[in-house]
Design a protein around this motif. Structure first.
Motif, PDB file in Angstrom:
ATOM      1  N   ARG A 113       0.795  -1.228   0.000  1.00 48.31           N
ATOM      2  CA  ARG A 113       0.000   0.000   0.000  1.00 48.31           C
ATOM      3  C   ARG A 113       0.827   1.278   0.000  1.00 48.31           C
ATOM      4  N   ASN A 114       1.972   1.262   0.677  1.00 45.95           N
ATOM      5  CA  ASN A 114       2.736   2.500   0.808  1.00 45.95           C
ATOM      6  C   ASN A 114       3.907   2.576  -0.163  1.00 45.95           C
ATOM      7  N   SER A 115       3.945   1.681  -1.164  1.00 43.28           N
ATOM      8  CA  SER A 115       5.105   1.658  -2.051  1.00 43.28           C
ATOM      9  C   SER A 115       5.070   2.806  -3.045  1.00 43.28           C
ATOM     10  N   ASN A 116       6.255   3.181  -3.514  1.00 43.28           N
ATOM     11  CA  ASN A 116       6.382   4.273  -4.487  1.00 43.28           C
ATOM     12  C   ASN A 116       5.770   3.885  -5.819  1.00 43.28           C
ATOM     13  N   SER A 117       5.733   2.583  -6.101  1.00 42.48           N
ATOM     14  CA  SER A 117       5.241   2.139  -7.406  1.00 42.48           C
ATOM     15  C   SER A 117       3.727   1.915  -7.422  1.00 42.48           C
ATOM     16  N   TRP A 118       3.053   2.112  -6.283  1.00 42.11           N
ATOM     17  CA  TRP A 118       1.606   1.843  -6.175  1.00 42.11           C
ATOM     18  C   TRP A 118       0.828   2.428  -7.351  1.00 42.11           C
ATOM     19  N   THR A 119       0.941   3.746  -7.571  1.00 37.21           N
ATOM     20  CA  THR A 119       0.131   4.412  -8.597  1.00 37.21           C
ATOM     21  C   THR A 119       0.430   3.858  -9.983  1.00 37.21           C
ATOM     22  N   LYS A 120       1.703   3.703 -10.300  1.00 35.82           N
ATOM     23  CA  LYS A 120       2.099   3.205 -11.626  1.00 35.82           C
ATOM     24  C   LYS A 120       1.558   1.782 -11.837  1.00 35.82           C
ATOM     25  N   VAL A 121       1.737   0.920 -10.851  1.00 39.55           N
ATOM     26  CA  VAL A 121       1.287  -0.468 -10.966  1.00 39.55           C
ATOM     27  C   VAL A 121      -0.228  -0.522 -11.105  1.00 39.55           C
ATOM     28  N   VAL A 122      -0.939   0.206 -10.244  1.00 42.53           N
ATOM     29  CA  VAL A 122      -2.402   0.195 -10.297  1.00 42.53           C
ATOM     30  C   VAL A 122      -2.889   0.738 -11.643  1.00 42.53           C
ATOM     31  N   ASP A 123      -2.245   1.784 -12.152  1.00 45.11           N
ATOM     32  CA  ASP A 123      -2.641   2.328 -13.457  1.00 45.11           C
ATOM     33  C   ASP A 123      -2.479   1.284 -14.558  1.00 45.11           C
ATOM     34  N   GLU A 155      -7.168  -4.492 -17.068  1.00 37.68           N
ATOM     35  CA  GLU A 155      -8.545  -4.859 -16.717  1.00 37.68           C
ATOM     36  C   GLU A 155      -9.497  -4.452 -17.832  1.00 37.68           C
ATOM     37  N   ARG A 156      -9.339  -3.214 -18.289  1.00 39.75           N
ATOM     38  CA  ARG A 156     -10.237  -2.683 -19.320  1.00 39.75           C
ATOM     39  C   ARG A 156     -10.126  -3.458 -20.620  1.00 39.75           C
ATOM     40  N   PHE A 178     -11.388  -7.670 -19.565  1.00 43.21           N
ATOM     41  CA  PHE A 178     -12.711  -7.998 -19.048  1.00 43.21           C
ATOM     42  C   PHE A 178     -13.795  -7.086 -19.607  1.00 43.21           C
ATOM     43  N   PRO A 179     -15.004  -7.634 -19.821  1.00 45.06           N
ATOM     44  CA  PRO A 179     -16.131  -6.778 -20.201  1.00 45.06           C
ATOM     45  C   PRO A 179     -16.330  -5.714 -19.124  1.00 45.06           C
ATOM     46  N   LYS A 180     -16.885  -4.589 -19.519  1.00 44.15           N
ATOM     47  CA  LYS A 180     -16.992  -3.445 -18.614  1.00 44.15           C
ATOM     48  C   LYS A 180     -17.595  -3.798 -17.253  1.00 44.15           C
ATOM     49  N   HIS A 181     -18.689  -4.565 -17.243  1.00 39.66           N
ATOM     50  CA  HIS A 181     -19.360  -4.845 -15.974  1.00 39.66           C
ATOM     51  C   HIS A 181     -18.565  -5.809 -15.087  1.00 39.66           C
ATOM     52  N   GLU A 182     -17.547  -6.479 -15.659  1.00 38.69           N
ATOM     53  CA  GLU A 182     -16.724  -7.391 -14.855  1.00 38.69           C
ATOM     54  C   GLU A 182     -15.439  -6.737 -14.408  1.00 38.69           C
ATOM     55  N   SER A 183     -15.111  -5.605 -15.003  1.00 39.30           N
ATOM     56  CA  SER A 183     -13.844  -4.961 -14.718  1.00 39.30           C
ATOM     57  C   SER A 183     -13.917  -4.229 -13.382  1.00 39.30           C
ATOM     58  N   LEU A 184     -12.848  -4.352 -12.628  1.00 43.25           N
ATOM     59  CA  LEU A 184     -12.772  -3.628 -11.353  1.00 43.25           C
ATOM     60  C   LEU A 184     -12.088  -2.276 -11.546  1.00 43.25           C
ATOM     61  N   ALA A 185     -11.844  -1.911 -12.806  1.00 42.29           N
ATOM     62  CA  ALA A 185     -11.041  -0.719 -13.078  1.00 42.29           C
ATOM     63  C   ALA A 185     -11.448   0.490 -12.236  1.00 42.29           C
ATOM     64  N   ARG A 186     -12.735   0.756 -12.150  1.00 36.69           N
ATOM     65  CA  ARG A 186     -13.172   1.955 -11.428  1.00 36.69           C
ATOM     66  C   ARG A 186     -12.998   1.825  -9.917  1.00 36.69           C
ATOM     67  N   HIS A 187     -12.971   0.602  -9.410  1.00 38.10           N
ATOM     68  CA  HIS A 187     -12.965   0.402  -7.956  1.00 38.10           C
ATOM     69  C   HIS A 187     -11.659  -0.187  -7.447  1.00 38.10           C
ATOM     70  N   PHE A 188     -10.666  -0.205  -8.297  1.00 39.28           N
ATOM     71  CA  PHE A 188      -9.438  -0.909  -7.947  1.00 39.28           C
ATOM     72  C   PHE A 188      -8.819  -0.431  -6.650  1.00 39.28           C
ATOM     73  N   VAL A 190       3.758  -4.465 -16.126  1.00 39.50           N
ATOM     74  CA  VAL A 190       2.989  -5.494 -15.436  1.00 39.50           C
ATOM     75  C   VAL A 190       2.396  -6.399 -16.514  1.00 39.50           C
ATOM     76  N   VAL A 191       2.682  -7.715 -16.428  1.00 35.68           N
ATOM     77  CA  VAL A 191       2.136  -8.637 -17.430  1.00 35.68           C
ATOM     78  C   VAL A 191       1.015  -9.508 -16.867  1.00 35.68           C
ATOM     79  N   GLY A 192       0.879  -9.536 -15.533  1.00 35.51           N
ATOM     80  CA  GLY A 192      -0.197 -10.322 -14.945  1.00 35.51           C
ATOM     81  C   GLY A 192      -0.348  -9.991 -13.476  1.00 35.51           C
ATOM     82  N   TYR A 193      -1.511 -10.337 -12.935  1.00 33.56           N
ATOM     83  CA  TYR A 193      -1.751 -10.067 -11.514  1.00 33.56           C
ATOM     84  C   TYR A 193      -2.815 -11.013 -10.984  1.00 33.56           C
ATOM     85  N   VAL A 194      -2.819 -11.154  -9.681  1.00 38.87           N
ATOM     86  CA  VAL A 194      -3.845 -11.940  -9.008  1.00 38.87           C
ATOM     87  C   VAL A 194      -4.248 -11.177  -7.747  1.00 38.87           C
ATOM     88  N   MET A 195      -5.550 -11.102  -7.514  1.00 40.15           N
ATOM     89  CA  MET A 195      -6.063 -10.475  -6.297  1.00 40.15           C
ATOM     90  C   MET A 195      -6.713 -11.553  -5.449  1.00 40.15           C
TER      91      MET A 195
END
Length: 160
Positions: A14-24, A30-31, A34-44, A64-69
């Motif tokens: 959460r406090n890493s310097n790369s947070w914003t870049k990685v999340v972006d 995501e966009r 995944f179809p729009k209604h399945e994407s967490l893009a807005r709520h990430f 970033v080439v892949g991720y898991v939540m």
């Protein structure tokens, strides 16, 4: 945690310097995937700020080439909420490395079961989960949308 490819698996802090870049980067992925209604893009951001949740991602060549939540709402169970790999980087072991990493993270929390939902038509995903011992529990009608069901799958750990 190593991986079978040249990518590095990192836990998003959460406090890493790369947070914003990685999340972006993940939001862009995501966009695309995944179809729009399945994407967490807005709520990430909100999803990741939840107390009992975590995310691992694979970084290769500065991207970033892949991720898991995953999340562990209780001491008994955890769930894998999202697993995605960029289309151009699939079939190279990234999904497997990420899933393995998420399972390990959940195991350290001593949960008894990990569950997830998957589109029955996504064969690669189905095969990956089965390879790790996940079993189909139920078919949930209308899970993704009125005409798209999902399999609920689970993996139980021995209670030792």
């Amino acid at each position: 945690m190593g991986s079978s490819t040249s990518g590095v698996i990192t836990e998003l802090q959460r406090n890493s310097n790369s947070w914003t870049k990685v999340v972006d980067e993940i939001v862009k992925m995501e966009r695309k995937i995944f179809p729009k209604h399945e994407s967490l893009a807005r709520h990430f951001d909100e999803e990741l700020k939840k107390k009992n949740s975590g995310m691992l991602y694979i970084h290769m060549d500065g991207q970033v080439v892949g991720y898991v939540m995953y999340s562990w709402p209780s001491s008994l169970s955890a769930s894998i909420t999202k697993l995605a790999v960029k289309e151009s980087d699939r079939r190279q072991g990234h999904g497997e490395a990420l899933l393995k990493g998420a399972i390990e993270k959940c195991r350290t929390r001593k949960v008894q079961r990990i569950s997830l939902h998957v589109d029955p038509t996504r064969n690669a995903a189905m095969n990956l989960y089965k390879k790790f011992g996940f079993q189909v529990d139920d078919l949930i009608q209308g899970y993704y949308s009125p005409d798209r069901p999902a399999y609920r799958m689970y993996l139980d750990f021995d209670s030792n």
